[in-house]
Design an enzyme around this catalytic site. Structure first.
Site, short mmCIF file in Angstrom:
data_model
loop_
_atom_site.label_atom_id
_atom_site.label_comp_id
_atom_site.label_asym_id
_atom_site.label_seq_id
_atom_site.Cartn_x
_atom_site.Cartn_y
_atom_site.Cartn_z
N ASN A 1 0.86 -1.18 0.00
CA ASN A 1 0.00 0.00 0.00
C ASN A 1 0.90 1.23 0.00
O ASN A 1 1.45 1.60 1.04
CB ASN A 1 -0.89 -0.04 1.26
CG ASN A 1 -1.73 1.22 1.41
OD1 ASN A 1 -1.83 2.03 0.49
ND2 ASN A 1 -2.34 1.37 2.56
N TRP A 2 1.04 1.84 -1.18
CA TRP A 2 1.97 2.99 -1.29
C TRP A 2 1.38 4.25 -0.66
O TRP A 2 2.08 5.24 -0.51
CB TRP A 2 2.30 3.25 -2.76
CG TRP A 2 3.09 2.17 -3.44
CD1 TRP A 2 3.49 0.97 -2.92
CD2 TRP A 2 3.60 2.21 -4.79
NE1 TRP A 2 4.20 0.26 -3.85
CE2 TRP A 2 4.29 0.99 -5.00
CE3 TRP A 2 3.54 3.14 -5.83
CZ2 TRP A 2 4.90 0.69 -6.23
CZ3 TRP A 2 4.15 2.84 -7.04
CH2 TRP A 2 4.83 1.63 -7.23
N LYS A 3 0.11 4.22 -0.32
CA LYS A 3 -0.57 5.39 0.24
C LYS A 3 -0.35 6.61 -0.66
O LYS A 3 -0.21 6.46 -1.87
CB LYS A 3 -0.12 5.66 1.69
CG LYS A 3 -0.20 4.39 2.54
CD LYS A 3 -0.11 4.68 4.01
CE LYS A 3 0.00 3.37 4.77
NZ LYS A 3 -0.15 3.54 6.20
N HIS B 1 -9.57 0.64 4.78
CA HIS B 1 -8.31 0.85 5.49
C HIS B 1 -8.57 1.76 6.70
O HIS B 1 -9.41 2.66 6.64
CB HIS B 1 -7.29 1.50 4.55
CG HIS B 1 -5.91 1.54 5.13
ND1 HIS B 1 -5.52 2.47 6.05
CD2 HIS B 1 -4.84 0.73 4.94
CE1 HIS B 1 -4.26 2.25 6.39
NE2 HIS B 1 -3.83 1.19 5.73
N GLU C 1 -7.06 4.20 7.86
CA GLU C 1 -6.92 5.64 7.61
C GLU C 1 -8.20 6.20 6.98
O GLU C 1 -8.58 7.33 7.24
CB GLU C 1 -5.69 5.89 6.72
CG GLU C 1 -4.40 5.75 7.53
CD GLU C 1 -3.20 5.26 6.74
OE1 GLU C 1 -3.20 5.34 5.50
OE2 GLU C 1 -2.25 4.77 7.39
N GLU D 1 -5.46 -5.53 10.43
CA GLU D 1 -4.49 -4.47 10.66
C GLU D 1 -4.81 -3.76 11.97
O GLU D 1 -5.64 -2.83 11.99
CB GLU D 1 -4.53 -3.45 9.52
CG GLU D 1 -4.18 -4.03 8.16
CD GLU D 1 -3.61 -2.96 7.26
OE1 GLU D 1 -2.46 -3.10 6.85
OE2 GLU D 1 -4.31 -1.97 6.98
N GLY E 1 2.06 1.94 10.81
CA GLY E 1 2.96 3.09 10.70
C GLY E 1 3.63 3.48 12.00
O GLY E 1 4.21 4.56 12.11
N SER F 1 3.23 -2.40 10.41
CA SER F 1 4.67 -2.39 10.64
C SER F 1 5.36 -3.69 10.27
O SER F 1 6.31 -4.12 10.95
CB SER F 1 4.99 -1.99 12.09
OG SER F 1 4.52 -0.68 12.35
N GLY G 1 2.67 -1.25 4.35
CA GLY G 1 2.66 0.18 4.04
C GLY G 1 4.07 0.69 3.80
O GLY G 1 4.63 0.53 2.72
N GLY G 2 4.66 1.28 4.83
CA GLY G 2 5.96 1.93 4.69
C GLY G 2 7.03 1.10 4.00
O GLY G 2 7.74 1.60 3.10
C1 PEP Z 1 -0.91 -0.07 6.03
O1 PEP Z 1 -1.00 1.13 5.80
O2 PEP Z 1 -1.77 -0.85 5.58
C2 PEP Z 1 0.21 -0.53 6.82
C3 PEP Z 1 0.18 -1.75 7.29
O3 PEP Z 1 1.22 0.38 7.04
P1 PEP Z 1 2.65 0.06 7.74
O4 PEP Z 1 3.18 -1.20 7.11
O5 PEP Z 1 3.49 1.24 7.40
O6 PEP Z 1 2.40 -0.10 9.19
#
Ligand code: PEP
Length: 262
Positions: free
Chosen positions: A11-13, A105, A107, A177, A183, A223, A244-245
């Site tokens: 997920n590049w956001k 998600h 967010e 999640e 994050g 994470s 994500g990151g």
């Molecule tokens: C996400 O945004 O779905 C996610 C899991 O982010 P991160 O890996 O950065 O925690």
């Protein structure tokens, strides 16, 4: 280790310009050899989808092999077309080369007020467009500390999947999640994650039958990094990761995918 084919999605956001999106997509596709046992998905910002789709095809083509990395959207509206300024329909995502779409998600639940009912409507629209929804659920830290994780996650699964038949449930990917892990660098322990994945699979069994529940892939997200992926992948009900990151770095993303390749 999961009995299902793992799926690892990035997920590049809302990150990266066109050049960065092109470069990252090319690097992921070109370095994906040796991960044939895992489904790989990248979810760039909507505005970059068409360009990334071309890059993936070209990167695979220059190596004379089929494309390994599939494309996904990060969100979609619940109607195919119309007066919905600023929104993108699931049909548009499919037309841009997407096979997947992330829905619900945390967010979007937190920042855009998406409820389970909204996620449910979007999920049905995405299925109608032929996409595979990646449906996100997860508790906040306050909810976990109050001992409400099971109740919150079960409520989100029931609400988001309301009215779906077993066939449609079987077409989904679920992403557990925990909000406190997204994050933050604070990953759920493999035991914590496995417990919630088993709960979700049990619930899917009561909603759609044990046979369907045994087929649905449940990703962990929050994470996930190359150095913690193997311990998560060792759990029987963790069938991949939503990243994500760490998905903004091709080598890191693929190292996570390799952990799920076994
Ligand atoms: C996400 O945004 O779905 C996610 C899991 O982010 P991160 O890996 O950065 O925690």
């Amino acid at each position: 280790m999961s009995a299902r084919r793992p799926i690892v999605a990035g997920n590049w956001k809302m990150n990266g310009d066109r050049a960065a999106a092109r470069a990252l997509a090319t690097a992921v596709e070109k370095s994906s050899s040796g991960i044939a046992t895992v489904d790989l998905v990248i979810c760039p910002p909507a505005v970059h989808l068409t360009e990334v789709e071309g890059q993936l095809r070209e990167a695979a083509g220059t190596e004379g092999r089929p494309q390994r990395v599939a494309l996904g959207g990060q969100n979609a509206w619940d109607k195919p077309a119309g007066a919905f300024t600023g929104e993108v329909s699931p049909q548009m995502l499919a037309d841009s080369g997407c096979r997947y779409v992330i829905l619900g998600h945390s967010e979007r639940r937190t920042l855009c007020g998406e409820t389970d009912a909204v996620v449910n409507a979007k999920l049905k629209a995405a299925l109608a467009a032929g996409l595979t929804p990646i449906v996100c659920v997860g508790e906040t830290l306050t909810e976990r500390e109050a001992g409400r994780t099971d109740e919150v996650v079960s409520g989100q699964v029931r609400g988001s999947l309301a009215g779906l038949g077993a066939d449609d449930v079987g077409r989904l990917v679920i992403a557990y999640e925990p909000v406190w892990a997204i994050g933050t660098g604070r990953v759920a322990t493999p035991d914590q994650a496995q417990a919630v994945h088993a709960l979700i699979r049990g619930l899917l069994g009561s909603l759609a039958g044990a046979g369907t529940a045994a087929k649905v892939r449940i990703q962990y997200g929050g994470s996930v990094k190359p150095d913690n992926a193997a311990d998560l992948a060792a759990q029987p009900d963790i069938d991949g990761a939503l990243v994500g990151g760490a998905s903004l770095d091709a080598a890191g993303f693929l190292a996570i995918a390799r952990a799920f390749a076994g």
